[in-house]
Design a protein around this motif. Sequence first.
Motif: not given
Length: 277
Positions: A39-46, A63-79
């Motif tokens: 289960i992967v959780a997207l946060r508005r934190r580092v 896991h960092d997403l250095p290019q992310m300003a403010c995460g909102h939605g996360l979808r698994r679109i394929a395995p």
Amino acid sequence: MTTRPAIHVALGERRYVVRHLAHDALTGISDIAVDGDRIVALRRRVPELQVMDPRGSLRDEGHDLPQMACGHGLRRIAPGLFAAVDMDGHKLLFLDAALSEIGRIHCNERPGLGRPFNHPTDCARGPDGRFYVTDGYGNSAVHVFAPDFRHLRSFGTPGRGAGQFSTPHSVVVDGQGRVCIADRENDRIQRFDADGEFIDMIEGLHRPMALALLADGTLLATDQTPRLSAFDPDGRLTGRCRTFATYAHGMDVCADGTIVLAEMAPDRVTFLKPVAE
């Protein structure tokens, strides 16, 4: 120590036992995506991404997403493939199984009214590989992209009429190929065909937030009552229960039917595990 009784809820004929998981690593949680046994959780934190097993135990340090300003939605679109929506960075990041960026759809940091993007919120993939992006806070539109990321069309304008939006907040494509949009400030879900032609709407919601699908085609919707509602493919309400917090901002479903909620205020993950009768 007092042992508190387990909480049970029902959605129609289905009964669930509820478990809440609160952890410092879930502070700022925005959305959740299930990929096999993780289960992967997207946060508005580092770090922006935290990975858990089905019991909620953290698998790593994030896991960092250095290019992310403010995460909102996360979808698994394929395995092993995810779409992460950057609300204030006006872009969509594609992540591989290692949660590394492998592609993006963006506007060169030039947000604009009525065109991609202006504070987008969510992304879903249709059966033909097209992407549908709700856009979101600055726009009242849904943008359609080809599998090669070409912009094909947009539909929706501000308003309350059929085919109009006020904060399109979440999107899923159901088993009939209908594009289902949580039209948040209009208190409804609207459904469209693959080309953006209006089909119908589901009303009786209060600020719908997150959408997900069960294996049998049941459409799940959280709202700010707070509650979780279930609708059959014809849009009829089949079940409803509380989600116990201010609202569930994100949601996904495990292979065994467990519903996983990304809840805000308090920030936590809530599991609704099916109970065998």
